[in-house]
Scaffold this motif. Structure first.
Motif, PDB file in Angstrom:
ATOM      1  N   HIS A   1       0.845  -1.193   0.000  1.00  0.00           N
ATOM      2  CA  HIS A   1       0.000   0.000   0.000  1.00  0.00           C
ATOM      3  C   HIS A   1       0.882   1.246   0.000  1.00  0.00           C
ATOM      4  O   HIS A   1       0.380   2.359  -0.041  1.00  0.00           O
ATOM      5  N   ASN A   2       2.199   1.004   0.103  1.00  0.00           N
ATOM      6  CA  ASN A   2       3.143   2.116   0.171  1.00  0.00           C
ATOM      7  C   ASN A   2       3.451   2.597  -1.252  1.00  0.00           C
ATOM      8  O   ASN A   2       4.444   2.207  -1.863  1.00  0.00           O
ATOM      9  N   LEU A   3       2.552   3.449  -1.768  1.00  0.00           N
ATOM     10  CA  LEU A   3       2.677   3.858  -3.167  1.00  0.00           C
ATOM     11  C   LEU A   3       3.964   4.630  -3.415  1.00  0.00           C
ATOM     12  O   LEU A   3       4.603   4.481  -4.464  1.00  0.00           O
ATOM     13  N   GLY A   4       4.360   5.460  -2.456  1.00  0.00           N
ATOM     14  CA  GLY A   4       5.588   6.253  -2.613  1.00  0.00           C
ATOM     15  C   GLY A   4       6.777   5.351  -2.858  1.00  0.00           C
ATOM     16  O   GLY A   4       7.567   5.566  -3.789  1.00  0.00           O
ATOM     17  N   ALA A   5       6.900   4.327  -2.035  1.00  0.00           N
ATOM     18  CA  ALA A   5       8.031   3.398  -2.150  1.00  0.00           C
ATOM     19  C   ALA A   5       7.974   2.651  -3.477  1.00  0.00           C
ATOM     20  O   ALA A   5       8.997   2.480  -4.140  1.00  0.00           O
ATOM     21  N   LEU A   6       6.793   2.233  -3.871  1.00  0.00           N
ATOM     22  CA  LEU A   6       6.676   1.473  -5.125  1.00  0.00           C
ATOM     23  C   LEU A   6       6.954   2.357  -6.338  1.00  0.00           C
ATOM     24  O   LEU A   6       7.664   1.956  -7.257  1.00  0.00           O
ATOM     25  N   PHE A   7       6.387   3.573  -6.345  1.00  0.00           N
ATOM     26  CA  PHE A   7       6.576   4.448  -7.506  1.00  0.00           C
ATOM     27  C   PHE A   7       8.040   4.872  -7.658  1.00  0.00           C
ATOM     28  O   PHE A   7       8.492   5.189  -8.741  1.00  0.00           O
ATOM     29  N   SER A   8       8.774   4.895  -6.528  1.00  0.00           N
ATOM     30  CA  SER A   8      10.183   5.286  -6.600  1.00  0.00           C
ATOM     31  C   SER A   8      11.075   4.136  -7.038  1.00  0.00           C
ATOM     32  O   SER A   8      12.197   4.362  -7.479  1.00  0.00           O
ATOM     33  N   ASN A   9      10.618   2.906  -6.880  1.00  0.00           N
ATOM     34  CA  ASN A   9      11.515   1.780  -7.117  1.00  0.00           C
ATOM     35  C   ASN A   9      11.072   0.798  -8.197  1.00  0.00           C
ATOM     36  O   ASN A   9      11.919   0.132  -8.789  1.00  0.00           O
ATOM     37  N   ALA A  10       9.765   0.680  -8.406  1.00  0.00           N
ATOM     38  CA  ALA A  10       9.284  -0.353  -9.333  1.00  0.00           C
ATOM     39  C   ALA A  10       9.510   0.053 -10.789  1.00  0.00           C
ATOM     40  O   ALA A  10       9.601   1.243 -11.118  1.00  0.00           O
ATOM     41  N   ASP A  11       9.634  -0.959 -11.653  1.00  0.00           N
ATOM     42  CA  ASP A  11       9.727  -0.711 -13.091  1.00  0.00           C
ATOM     43  C   ASP A  11       8.329  -0.646 -13.694  1.00  0.00           C
ATOM     44  O   ASP A  11       8.097   0.042 -14.678  1.00  0.00           O
ATOM     45  N   ARG A  12       7.430  -1.398 -13.104  1.00  0.00           N
ATOM     46  CA  ARG A  12       6.092  -1.529 -13.675  1.00  0.00           C
ATOM     47  C   ARG A  12       5.089  -1.703 -12.545  1.00  0.00           C
ATOM     48  O   ARG A  12       5.434  -2.232 -11.480  1.00  0.00           O
ATOM     49  N   ILE A  13       3.870  -1.280 -12.791  1.00  0.00           N
ATOM     50  CA  ILE A  13       2.822  -1.366 -11.759  1.00  0.00           C
ATOM     51  C   ILE A  13       1.659  -2.205 -12.287  1.00  0.00           C
ATOM     52  O   ILE A  13       1.271  -2.096 -13.454  1.00  0.00           O
ATOM     53  N   LEU A  14       1.141  -3.037 -11.367  1.00  0.00           N
ATOM     54  CA  LEU A  14      -0.058  -3.816 -11.664  1.00  0.00           C
ATOM     55  C   LEU A  14      -1.099  -3.360 -10.641  1.00  0.00           C
ATOM     56  O   LEU A  14      -0.838  -3.440  -9.446  1.00  0.00           O
ATOM     57  N   ALA A  15      -2.223  -2.841 -11.102  1.00  0.00           N
ATOM     58  CA  ALA A  15      -3.267  -2.419 -10.158  1.00  0.00           C
ATOM     59  C   ALA A  15      -4.431  -3.389 -10.285  1.00  0.00           C
ATOM     60  O   ALA A  15      -4.943  -3.597 -11.394  1.00  0.00           O
ATOM     61  N   ILE A  16      -4.803  -4.003  -9.173  1.00  0.00           N
ATOM     62  CA  ILE A  16      -5.934  -4.933  -9.249  1.00  0.00           C
ATOM     63  C   ILE A  16      -7.014  -4.563  -8.231  1.00  0.00           C
ATOM     64  O   ILE A  16      -6.732  -3.990  -7.171  1.00  0.00           O
TER      65      ILE A  16
END
Lengths: 265, 228
Positions: free
Chosen positions: B187-202
């Motif tokens: 649920h930590n969007l900040g951390a994911l948006f800073s580190n992930a290459d791709r996002i899956l929203a379900i």
């Protein structure tokens, strides 16, 4: 100490030590897997099995042992399928076994004394056959724990992580409850149906409360269990007391001492 | 890039319940850091449990390293950090025991302990550690078999900001420097948006699959979510 020269005392001490070791080692994993009540549930179920065996005229240990093994696996199956909570199924098994025994006892007065002797047990009257049984269960316990220690450790920590690592969690769980039921059955001889679970729970609880690691808990649990059993038997011989009760009273004293000592340091 | 996971038309319902996942399809590639987001009850944890073979009775297909899940046996290629470890607070297991229970070689144990700076924790009970230290141990256990795919379920939940940053830094390093595929539910969007290459929203079904930049701009419309 003259009493130590008698065969029955030596046999009782040896059986007691073997049962103490098996129960305390299995007990640590029972507690960690929140199955501390399993021992009480299964031993009380065995009461019904013993009553039925005596009524039918078959060997009580073997007969109730097989029944208890089956019920232990049924409890594990229900727990796994999440059809019913583990504590609920144990409560049903616990009361079901006692209810069966009470009903069977009311049918006939002739065999009451035979059945009641299993309620309180007596480690000082173990037969050579029962000593062999205790030795067999001890060897099975050691082999099972040595072969599966890492898997059991991980399963007691987190079953999902264990499954992802390819551990056959379901199979090991069934083998473990089967082993636990064997241990409970042989400990009935030492302390009886009512106190059988104390062998598995009290020393293990002391080991878990104090040691800094799982291995330490197992060693401490085994040590407390053996010392309590030997002391309990010697006290019972010296003061002419019931050995089962004496052993459990010493175990409780040892548990209290260990926990208080831990708080003081 | 080589495909590590392929999920095709995945649907799942818990016994007697409503559909938790409905026709979800996506792929995960080698060396990729994939973030999975969605509201509570969206099916995120269910999705990764299905991928790990922890739940049965699904419709559709799941492939791990090219093999159908039912036939997949090489679990040492997969590391898993669960959402939380609900163990009794009296559990005596030490950190050293936990790591040696999963690490095959002494050398690997030393490398792992050095990499995660766990030297001082080894002789302590797991239950005596802080939340951040516990997550490090779980990460260490998941990395013990040198997996190519690392799946984490909310690894930063309940941690202070320093511990969160430390965990994310380690995951980024693993993804960028070792070529591991990292899948992280959070649920930590900040951390994911800073580190992930791709996002899956379900949200029971796949609502979005794509770049982080695009995800940031459209998430408010999807779930009313905002970056913290």
């Amino acid at each position: 100490m003259e009493l130590l020269q008698y065969d029955f005392v030596q046999r009782g001490l040896l059986a007691g030590v073997l049962i103490a070791l098996s129960s305390s080692l299995v007990g640590v994993f029972l507690i960690l897997r929140r199955l501390a009540f399993l021992g009480a549930g299964l031993s009380h179920f065995a009461f019904g099995g013993v009553a039925l065996a005596v009524l039918l005229g078959v060997e009580p240990f073997l007969f109730s042992g097989i029944l208890t093994l089956g019920v232990a696996n049924l409890i594990e199956l229900l727990r796994r399928k999440r059809r019913i909570g583990g504590d609920v199924s144990l409560a049903i098994v616990f009361s079901g076994g006692v209810a069966l025994a009470v009903v069977l006892l009311s049918l006939s007065e002739g065999f009451r004394e035979d059945v009641f002797s299993y309620l309180f047990g007596n480690v000082l009257i173990v037969s050579p056959y029962e000593l062999y049984l205790s030795t067999g269960v001890f060897l099975i316990t050691c082999a099972f724990l040595l072969l599966n220690f890492k898997s059991l450790l991980l399963m007691s920590f987190n079953e999902e992580m264990a499954k992802v690592r390819g551990i056959k969690v379901m199979v090991l769980n069934h083998l473990f409850v089967s082993l636990a039921s064997l241990v409970i059955i042989v400990s009935i001889k030492a302390v009886g149906i009512i106190l059988a679970s104390s062998f598995a729970v009290i020393p293990a609880a002391a080991g878990i409360a104090v040691a800094k690691s799982l291995r330490g808990s197992l060693i401490l649990s085994a040590l407390i269990s053996v010392l309590s059993t030997v002391s309990g038997i010697l006290i019972s011989l010296h003061f002419d007391l019931a050995p089962g009760g004496s052993i459990v009273m010493v175990m409780i004293a040892a548990f209290t001492l260990v926990v208080v000592f831990k708080r003081l340091i | 890039m080589r495909e590590v996971v392929r999920v095709e038309n995945l649907s799942f319902s818990y016994a007697g319940g409503v559909k938790v996942l409905d026709s979800v399809s996506f792929s995960i590639y080698e060396g990729e850091f994939l973030g999975i987001i969605g509201p509570n009850g969206a099916g995120k944890t269910t999705l990764i449990k299905l991928m790990l073979g922890l739940l049965e009775g699904f419709e559709g297909k799941i492939y791990l390293f090219g093999k159908e899940l039912k036939k997949f046996k090489e679990w040492s290629r997969v590391g898993y950090v669960p959402q939380r470890v609900a163990i009794d607070r009296f559990h005596p297991v030490s950190v050293g025991e936990l790591l040696t229970s999963v690490v095959g070689h002494e050398r690997r144990l030393k490398d792992l302990v050095d990499f995660l700076h766990m030297e001082e924790m080894l002789s302590r009970r797991f239950t005596e550690l802080s939340g951040g230290q516990q997550q490090l141990v779980l990460l260490g256990m998941a990395l013990s078999s040198e997996p190519q795919l690392l799946i984490l379920d909310e690894p930063t939940a309940g941690l202070d900001i320093h511990s969160q940053e430390h965990i994310m830094e380690l995951l980024r390093e693993l993804s960028q420097n070792t070529g591991k595929s990292v899948v992280m539910v959070s649920h930590n969007l900040g951390a994911l948006f800073s580190n992930a290459d791709r996002i899956l929203a379900i949200d029971r079904t796949l609502r979005y699959e794509g770049s982080v930049q695009e995800a940031e701009s459209i998430l408010a419309h999807l779930f009313g979510l905002h970056r913290e």
